[in-house]
Motif scaffolding. Structure first.
Motif, PDB file in Angstrom:
ATOM      1  N   VAL A  53      13.341 -19.556   5.739  1.00  0.00           N
ATOM      2  CA  VAL A  53      13.316 -18.203   6.300  1.00  0.00           C
ATOM      3  C   VAL A  53      13.771 -17.188   5.250  1.00  0.00           C
ATOM      4  CG1 VAL A  53      14.299 -16.680   8.059  1.00  0.00           C
ATOM      5  CG2 VAL A  53      13.681 -19.035   8.648  1.00  0.00           C
ATOM      6  N   THR A  54      14.822 -17.530   4.508  1.00  0.00           N
ATOM      7  CA  THR A  54      15.335 -16.637   3.458  1.00  0.00           C
ATOM      8  C   THR A  54      14.264 -16.316   2.430  1.00  0.00           C
ATOM      9  OG1 THR A  54      17.596 -17.440   3.710  1.00  0.00           O
ATOM     10  CG2 THR A  54      17.061 -16.379   1.637  1.00  0.00           C
ATOM     11  N   ASN A  55      13.509 -17.329   2.017  1.00  0.00           N
ATOM     12  CA  ASN A  55      12.447 -17.103   1.033  1.00  0.00           C
ATOM     13  C   ASN A  55      11.409 -16.114   1.551  1.00  0.00           C
ATOM     14  OD1 ASN A  55      12.621 -20.615   0.315  1.00  0.00           O
ATOM     15  ND2 ASN A  55      13.496 -18.972  -0.909  1.00  0.00           N
ATOM     16  N   HIS A  56      11.064 -16.209   2.842  1.00  0.00           N
ATOM     17  CA  HIS A  56      10.107 -15.273   3.431  1.00  0.00           C
ATOM     18  C   HIS A  56      10.648 -13.840   3.380  1.00  0.00           C
ATOM     19  CE1 HIS A  56       8.135 -18.869   5.077  1.00  0.00           C
ATOM     20  NE2 HIS A  56       7.112 -18.104   5.399  1.00  0.00           N
ATOM     21  N   ILE A  57      11.904 -13.674   3.791  1.00  0.00           N
ATOM     22  CA  ILE A  57      12.494 -12.333   3.814  1.00  0.00           C
ATOM     23  C   ILE A  57      12.634 -11.765   2.402  1.00  0.00           C
ATOM     24  CG2 ILE A  57      14.597 -11.037   4.368  1.00  0.00           C
ATOM     25  CD1 ILE A  57      14.914 -12.811   6.826  1.00  0.00           C
ATOM     26  N   GLU A  58      13.045 -12.598   1.457  1.00  0.00           N
ATOM     27  CA  GLU A  58      13.201 -12.137   0.075  1.00  0.00           C
ATOM     28  C   GLU A  58      11.869 -11.693  -0.519  1.00  0.00           C
ATOM     29  OE1 GLU A  58      17.124 -14.731  -1.350  1.00  0.00           O
ATOM     30  OE2 GLU A  58      15.097 -15.448  -1.811  1.00  0.00           O
ATOM     31  N   ALA A  59      10.785 -12.416  -0.211  1.00  0.00           N
ATOM     32  CA  ALA A  59       9.463 -12.030  -0.717  1.00  0.00           C
ATOM     33  C   ALA A  59       9.026 -10.695  -0.132  1.00  0.00           C
ATOM     34  CB  ALA A  59       8.446 -13.119  -0.387  1.00  0.00           C
ATOM     35  N   ILE A  60       9.310 -10.493   1.151  1.00  0.00           N
ATOM     36  CA  ILE A  60       8.970  -9.223   1.796  1.00  0.00           C
ATOM     37  C   ILE A  60       9.770  -8.082   1.179  1.00  0.00           C
ATOM     38  CG2 ILE A  60       9.240  -7.930   3.959  1.00  0.00           C
ATOM     39  CD1 ILE A  60       8.327 -10.477   5.419  1.00  0.00           C
ATOM     40  N   VAL A  81       0.845  -1.197   0.000  1.00  0.00           N
ATOM     41  CA  VAL A  81       0.000   0.000   0.000  1.00  0.00           C
ATOM     42  C   VAL A  81       0.883   1.251   0.000  1.00  0.00           C
ATOM     43  CG1 VAL A  81      -1.675   1.309   1.362  1.00  0.00           C
ATOM     44  CG2 VAL A  81      -1.939  -1.166   1.094  1.00  0.00           C
ATOM     45  N   LYS A  82       0.553   2.203  -0.844  1.00  0.00           N
ATOM     46  CA  LYS A  82       1.394   3.394  -1.035  1.00  0.00           C
ATOM     47  C   LYS A  82       1.593   4.162   0.277  1.00  0.00           C
ATOM     48  CE  LYS A  82       0.052   4.012  -5.872  1.00  0.00           C
ATOM     49  NZ  LYS A  82      -0.689   4.851  -6.850  1.00  0.00           N
ATOM     50  N   GLY A  83       2.841   4.354   0.624  1.00  0.00           N
ATOM     51  CA  GLY A  83       3.168   5.127   1.818  1.00  0.00           C
ATOM     52  C   GLY A  83       3.647   4.280   2.981  1.00  0.00           C
ATOM     53  N   ILE A  84       3.278   2.991   3.005  1.00  0.00           N
ATOM     54  CA  ILE A  84       3.618   2.153   4.156  1.00  0.00           C
ATOM     55  C   ILE A  84       5.115   1.844   4.199  1.00  0.00           C
ATOM     56  CG2 ILE A  84       3.314  -0.087   5.254  1.00  0.00           C
ATOM     57  CD1 ILE A  84       0.957   1.770   5.682  1.00  0.00           C
ATOM     58  N   SER A  85       5.680   1.346   3.113  1.00  0.00           N
ATOM     59  CA  SER A  85       7.107   1.000   3.109  1.00  0.00           C
ATOM     60  C   SER A  85       7.975   2.241   3.305  1.00  0.00           C
ATOM     61  CB  SER A  85       7.477   0.281   1.810  1.00  0.00           C
ATOM     62  OG  SER A  85       6.919  -1.019   1.782  1.00  0.00           O
ATOM     63  N   ASP A  86       7.568   3.349   2.714  1.00  0.00           N
ATOM     64  CA  ASP A  86       8.318   4.598   2.901  1.00  0.00           C
ATOM     65  C   ASP A  86       8.286   5.024   4.363  1.00  0.00           C
ATOM     66  OD1 ASP A  86       9.048   4.781   0.255  1.00  0.00           O
ATOM     67  OD2 ASP A  86       7.441   6.168  -0.295  1.00  0.00           O
ATOM     68  N   ALA A  87       7.142   4.865   5.009  1.00  0.00           N
ATOM     69  CA  ALA A  87       7.029   5.231   6.420  1.00  0.00           C
ATOM     70  C   ALA A  87       7.919   4.344   7.284  1.00  0.00           C
ATOM     71  CB  ALA A  87       5.575   5.121   6.876  1.00  0.00           C
ATOM     72  N   GLN A 121      11.054  -7.972  -1.798  1.00  0.00           N
ATOM     73  CA  GLN A 121      10.601  -7.788  -3.180  1.00  0.00           C
ATOM     74  C   GLN A 121       9.437  -6.806  -3.258  1.00  0.00           C
ATOM     75  OE1 GLN A 121       9.181 -11.423  -4.989  1.00  0.00           O
ATOM     76  NE2 GLN A 121       8.223 -10.355  -6.696  1.00  0.00           N
ATOM     77  N   HIS A 122       8.593  -6.805  -2.232  1.00  0.00           N
ATOM     78  CA  HIS A 122       7.399  -5.963  -2.245  1.00  0.00           C
ATOM     79  C   HIS A 122       7.527  -4.730  -1.346  1.00  0.00           C
ATOM     80  CE1 HIS A 122       5.960  -9.879  -3.734  1.00  0.00           C
ATOM     81  NE2 HIS A 122       5.101  -9.168  -4.436  1.00  0.00           N
ATOM     82  N   SER A 123       8.730  -4.470  -0.845  1.00  0.00           N
ATOM     83  CA  SER A 123       8.976  -3.270  -0.033  1.00  0.00           C
ATOM     84  C   SER A 123      10.326  -2.687  -0.415  1.00  0.00           C
ATOM     85  CB  SER A 123       8.908  -3.602   1.463  1.00  0.00           C
ATOM     86  OG  SER A 123       9.790  -4.666   1.800  1.00  0.00           O
ATOM     87  N   TYR A 124      11.369  -3.037   0.332  1.00  0.00           N
ATOM     88  CA  TYR A 124      12.716  -2.586  -0.024  1.00  0.00           C
ATOM     89  C   TYR A 124      13.754  -3.488   0.640  1.00  0.00           C
ATOM     90  CZ  TYR A 124      12.613  -0.299   4.592  1.00  0.00           C
ATOM     91  OH  TYR A 124      12.517  -0.039   5.935  1.00  0.00           O
ATOM     92  N   THR A 125      14.924  -3.526   0.049  1.00  0.00           N
ATOM     93  CA  THR A 125      16.010  -4.356   0.571  1.00  0.00           C
ATOM     94  C   THR A 125      16.487  -3.831   1.924  1.00  0.00           C
ATOM     95  OG1 THR A 125      16.737  -4.891  -1.670  1.00  0.00           O
ATOM     96  CG2 THR A 125      18.324  -5.249   0.108  1.00  0.00           C
TER      97      THR A 125
END
Length: 321
Positions: free
Chosen positions: A232-239, A200-206, A241-245
């Motif tokens: 565990v790595t797959n979970h973190i990588e998916a997160i 959702v726009k604004g969440i990852s930036d916040a 991918q949809h937010s930021y490294t």
């Protein structure tokens, strides 16, 4: 002074955690995904055109400081007649939405009635649907259909989107995240409860702008149709991918072994398995800046393999005093 805690997720994952967190702080905010389209929530979305109240209701009940009877009333599900399958708590939110004119006002009114600890916020006030992109090139729209379709097509999820478009976050969510001391992600369905909040726009930036530390409570078990075979790595990588490294500062992983009969039942019934953390995997993630919190975090003598809220919360607050 109480720590300012923000929890992002949906479904039963975070509602169980909230029951423990409210014993440690009153400055608690649950930010809840709003893409559910199954069950009673789906009926309300389809027939009334309103936002799905189910996950919001579960979090309100978890944070309530009312009698056990009130909990039972709000969670009561009709089993016959025109209301079959519908939940009383959902209907209460719908009624208050109609009386006061907005969904966020309805949540605040229910919060007052239940005298909840903290607050519960919808991640967005826009009515949108989840879209999954699969490895075979197909797509599926609708939160409740995604894991079913993934299993039917024998394919995996490679990314998420929203229809008709990715919405903007509810403004109160942004300020809560930016002021938080600790931001907890999960546990819960990775692609249909956790990741939608981050998109959702604004969440990852916040989150990126916040002074708070981000702690991921990793799922104990994989989820068929979403995370089969995931580490565990797959979970973190998916997160990421949809937010930021680098979004995750701390990752809490269960290292205790569930009972053999429970593991066998999970494997037999739906193909679920433990989410494991291999030493090599841990070392690589630590080199990328992830700090691990390891221990026994699951319920004992339970029919389900799930987190013990008190074990998790005790560990969190012992580390972040």
């Amino acid at each position: 002074m109480s720590k300012k805690i923000v929890v992002l997720g949906g479904g039963t994952g975070i509602s169980n955690l909230l029951r423990g967190l409210k014993r440690y702080t009153e400055d608690l905010t649950a930010i809840v995904t709003m893409m559910d389209d199954g069950g009673g929530s789906g009926m309300i979305r389809k027939e009334l055109g309103l936002l799905p109240p189910g996950d919001i209701r579960s979090c309100l009940v978890a944070l309530a400081n009312q009698s056990p009877t009130m909990d039972k009333v709000l969670q009561y599900r009709f089993t016959e007649g025109g209301l079959e399958g519908q939940n009383f708590g959902n209907l209460l939110i719908v009624v208050l939405n109609n009386i006061y004119g907005t969904f966020d006002r309805a949540i605040k009114e229910v919060s007052n009635v239940l005298n909840i600890t903290g607050r519960v916020l919808p991640v967005t006030l826009d009515n949108v649907h989840l879209v999954a992109k699969f490895a075979n090139g197909d797509k599926c729209i609708g939160e409740s259909r995604i894991p079913i379709t993934s299993q039917r097509l024998n394919t995996s999820i490679v990314g998420m989107d929203m229809f008709p478009e990715i919405p903007y976050a509810f403004s109160e969510c942004i300020s809560a995240i930016e002021e938080a001391d600790i931001i907890i992600i999960g546990p819960g369905s990775l692609y249909t409860s956790i990741i939608p909040n981050l998109m959702v726009k604004g969440i990852s930036d916040a989150i990126s702008n916040s002074k708070g530390k981000v702690l991921m409570v990793c799922n104990c078990m994989t989820q068929p149709g979403e995370t089969q075979g995931f580490t565990v790595t797959n979970h973190i990588e998916a997160i990421e991918q949809h937010s930021y490294t680098g979004i995750i500062d701390y990752c809490m992983c269960n290292t205790s072994k569930p009972a053999k009969d429970l593991l066998s039942r999970y494997e037999k019934d739906n193909g679920a398995s433990e989410v494991l953390l291999e030493p090599k995997e841990q070392k690589i993630l630590e080199q990328k800046g992830v700090q691990f919190i390891l221990g026994d975090f699951i319920e004992e003598d339970s029919k389900y393999i799930r987190h013990d809220a008190m074990k998790v919360c005790e560990k969190i607050f012992s580390l972040f005093k």
